[in-house]
Design a protein around this motif. Structure first.
Motif, short mmCIF file in Angstrom:
data_model
loop_
_atom_site.label_atom_id
_atom_site.label_comp_id
_atom_site.label_asym_id
_atom_site.label_seq_id
_atom_site.Cartn_x
_atom_site.Cartn_y
_atom_site.Cartn_z
N GLY A 1 62.77 4.12 21.60
CA GLY A 1 63.12 3.12 22.61
C GLY A 1 62.67 1.72 22.25
O GLY A 1 63.12 0.75 22.87
N ALA A 2 61.80 1.58 21.27
CA ALA A 2 61.31 0.26 20.88
C ALA A 2 62.42 -0.54 20.19
O ALA A 2 63.27 0.02 19.50
CB ALA A 2 60.11 0.39 19.96
N ALA A 3 62.40 -1.85 20.37
CA ALA A 3 63.42 -2.72 19.81
C ALA A 3 62.92 -3.40 18.54
O ALA A 3 61.72 -3.56 18.32
CB ALA A 3 63.81 -3.78 20.83
N LYS A 4 63.86 -3.77 17.68
CA LYS A 4 63.52 -4.50 16.47
C LYS A 4 62.83 -5.81 16.83
O LYS A 4 63.23 -6.50 17.78
CB LYS A 4 64.78 -4.79 15.66
N ALA A 5 61.79 -6.16 16.08
CA ALA A 5 61.01 -7.40 16.25
C ALA A 5 60.05 -7.34 17.44
O ALA A 5 59.39 -8.33 17.76
CB ALA A 5 61.91 -8.62 16.37
N ALA A 6 59.95 -6.18 18.09
CA ALA A 6 58.93 -6.01 19.13
C ALA A 6 57.57 -5.86 18.44
O ALA A 6 57.48 -5.72 17.22
CB ALA A 6 59.23 -4.79 19.98
N CYS B 1 50.20 -0.33 24.10
CA CYS B 1 50.49 -1.64 24.69
C CYS B 1 51.66 -2.23 23.91
O CYS B 1 51.59 -2.37 22.68
CB CYS B 1 49.27 -2.55 24.60
N TYR B 2 52.71 -2.57 24.61
CA TYR B 2 53.98 -2.95 23.97
C TYR B 2 54.41 -4.35 24.41
O TYR B 2 54.18 -4.75 25.57
CB TYR B 2 55.03 -1.92 24.35
N GLN B 3 55.06 -5.07 23.49
CA GLN B 3 55.54 -6.42 23.76
C GLN B 3 56.99 -6.52 23.31
O GLN B 3 57.29 -6.30 22.13
CB GLN B 3 54.68 -7.44 23.02
N ALA B 4 57.88 -6.81 24.24
CA ALA B 4 59.29 -6.93 23.92
C ALA B 4 59.52 -8.08 22.95
O ALA B 4 58.71 -9.01 22.88
CB ALA B 4 60.11 -7.13 25.19
N PRO B 5 60.61 -8.04 22.17
CA PRO B 5 60.88 -9.11 21.19
C PRO B 5 60.87 -10.49 21.84
O PRO B 5 61.49 -10.71 22.88
CB PRO B 5 62.29 -8.75 20.68
N GLY B 6 60.13 -11.41 21.22
CA GLY B 6 60.07 -12.78 21.70
C GLY B 6 59.11 -13.01 22.84
O GLY B 6 58.93 -14.15 23.28
N GLY B 7 58.50 -11.96 23.34
CA GLY B 7 57.61 -12.11 24.49
C GLY B 7 56.20 -12.48 24.10
O GLY B 7 55.85 -12.59 22.92
N ASN C 1 49.98 -6.51 17.69
CA ASN C 1 50.03 -7.19 16.40
C ASN C 1 50.74 -6.41 15.30
O ASN C 1 50.75 -6.84 14.15
CB ASN C 1 48.60 -7.54 15.94
N VAL C 2 51.32 -5.27 15.65
CA VAL C 2 52.05 -4.47 14.66
C VAL C 2 53.54 -4.67 14.88
O VAL C 2 54.06 -4.42 15.97
CB VAL C 2 51.69 -2.97 14.76
N ASP C 3 54.25 -5.15 13.86
CA ASP C 3 55.68 -5.39 13.96
C ASP C 3 56.45 -4.08 13.94
O ASP C 3 56.14 -3.17 13.16
CB ASP C 3 56.15 -6.27 12.80
N ILE C 4 57.47 -3.99 14.77
CA ILE C 4 58.33 -2.82 14.84
C ILE C 4 59.66 -3.13 14.15
O ILE C 4 60.26 -4.17 14.42
CB ILE C 4 58.59 -2.42 16.32
N ASP C 5 60.09 -2.21 13.26
CA ASP C 5 61.33 -2.46 12.53
C ASP C 5 62.55 -1.98 13.32
O ASP C 5 62.43 -1.50 14.45
CB ASP C 5 61.28 -1.83 11.13
N ARG C 6 63.73 -2.06 12.69
CA ARG C 6 64.97 -1.73 13.39
C ARG C 6 65.07 -0.25 13.75
O ARG C 6 65.87 0.13 14.59
CB ARG C 6 66.17 -2.14 12.53
N THR C 7 64.26 0.60 13.08
CA THR C 7 64.28 2.03 13.40
C THR C 7 63.26 2.40 14.48
O THR C 7 63.12 3.57 14.81
CB THR C 7 64.00 2.87 12.14
#
Length: 394
Positions: free
Chosen positions: A142-147, A187-193, A164-170
């Motif tokens: 469910g995580a988005a790219k760049a989150a 703890c999750y941060q949506a892209p750009g947030g 502080n860990v980047d999530i890739d497109r997968t």
């Protein structure tokens, strides 16, 4: 005339000095070349750095700067804390240098405002167990790219954490958790947030188990089989006590496990293929899952013999004045040292009697084996028999 010109010059100089002393002179307008970050979360107070700004100047983000007469935030230390209520793809920077009118900064300096992160954005973790201090790729369903994401102990507050860990497109990120063993939450941060939100979807809270690293025990492996192999021949060994993630290595008995390079052979399945070069006695070095040591296993030794047939292996044939044509044999002392492609052409010797090897799929892992429990199966040294193919005769 000259006297009048001199007096006028002196008055002009005095006027300039008065402006300077009285701080009547305005500094040149600042020019902001960059802002960091350039994307924030709506309704969240965020500290933004303004590269090129001067302290005391004022800033505000808006769709248009024409109606902004007095920006709401003041620059201090090159930064200002901004809160924007509504989402927006592009907001312009309205900048007011001290003593100057509000200006719109260059089009390259813009701010995006994204919606707050959903508490159910991530629904699953793979894997859900990691080892303390070990870099592990984890897929966040469910995580988005760049989150961005981070794991914290369950008692910690995600609002105080910094993903502080980047999530890739997968949906994958590589996480290394140095904290103590136990349960952790995501703890999750949506892209750009700029927020940090605990993930707690309808299916249940996202939980990660961190296994505490422990030192390797000297009795971690209790036995190996076989305990004798042939030099430079790949041999499958069983290692009793091996667990997933364990690694092993054989070294000469005169060496020290601590002084050698760390073990790198994965023995998590309880068996592994080893190639040991050089005859002699070897000891077993083991590193348990997650550990960083290398510990010699007590009472475990491996005897490595040179390739070829020894005289006592063919004693029965010699006593009958028989002659063995070694060019027709690829005999080895243990069938298990052969792979499936060469198994049928190899032999095992016991008490001077040769037995044909066969690939045994009835056990796991499958291996090259010989049935020595009866002389009726696979024996190649019996009266009026060559054991099958003429190529196996002597």
């Amino acid at each position: 005339m000259a006297r009048r010109q001199l007096a006028l010059a002196a008055a002009t100089l005095h006027l300039l000095v008065c402006f300077a002393d009285g701080k009547q002179m305005n500094h040149a307008p600042s020019s902001v070349t960059r802002i960091t970050p350039n994307s924030v979360t709506a309704k969240l107070a965020t500290e933004i750095t303004f590269t090129g700004a001067k302290d005391g100047d004022k800033v505000q983000f808006a769709l248009h700067c024409g109606k902004v007469t007095s920006p709401s935030s003041t620059i201090e230390g090159g930064k200002a804390t901004i809160t924007i209520e509504d989402e927006a793809e592009v907001l312009k920077l309205c900048y007011q240098a001290e003593g100057h009118a509000v200006v719109e900064e260059q089009t390259s300096v813009t701010l995006a405002v994204v919606s707050p992160t959903d508490t159910g954005a991530v629904t699953k973790l793979i894997p859900s167990t990691v080892t303390q201090g070990t870099a592990t790729p984890i897929t966040l369903t469910g995580a988005a790219k760049a989150a961005k994401a981070v794991f914290v102990p369950v008692r910690a507050n995600c609002r105080d954490a910094v993903p502080n860990v980047d999530i890739d497109r997968t949906g994958k990120g590589v996480f290394t958790i140095e904290g103590p063993g136990g349960n952790y939450k995501l703890c999750y941060q949506a892209p750009g947030g700029g927020d940090s939100v605990e993930q707690n979807p309808e299916t249940g809270a996202i939980a990660l188990l961190v296994e505490q690293v422990e030192a390797t025990n000297e009795n971690h492996i209790t036995s190996i089989s076989p305990a004798t192999v042939t030099s430079n021949v790949a041999t499958t060994l069983k290692l009793a006590g091996a667990k997933q993630g364990d690694k092993a290595k054989f070294i000469a008995g005169t060496s020290s496990c601590e002084a050698e390079t760390p073990p790198d052979k994965d023995i998590g399945a309880g068996h592994a293929s080893f190639i040991v070069s050089g005859a002699g006695t070897y000891v077993l070095c083991v590193t348990a899952k997650g550990a960083s040591d290398s510990v010699q296993q007590e009472g475990i030794t491996l005897t490595v013999i040179a390739a070829g047939a020894a005289r006592n292996m063919v004693g029965r044939w010699s006593s009958k004045q028989g002659a063995v044509d070694c060019s027709k044999l690829s005999q080895v002392p243990y069938c298990s040292s052969q792979g499936s492609s060469t198994c049928d052409g190899s032999f095992a010797i016991q008490s001077g009697i040769g037995y044909k090897c066969f690939w045994n799929t009835a056990i796991w892992p499958p291996k090259c084996d010989a049935d020595m429990s009866t002389e009726e199966r696979g024996m190649i040294c019996q009266s009026n028999s060559c054991g099958g193919s003429p190529a196996m005769c002597w």
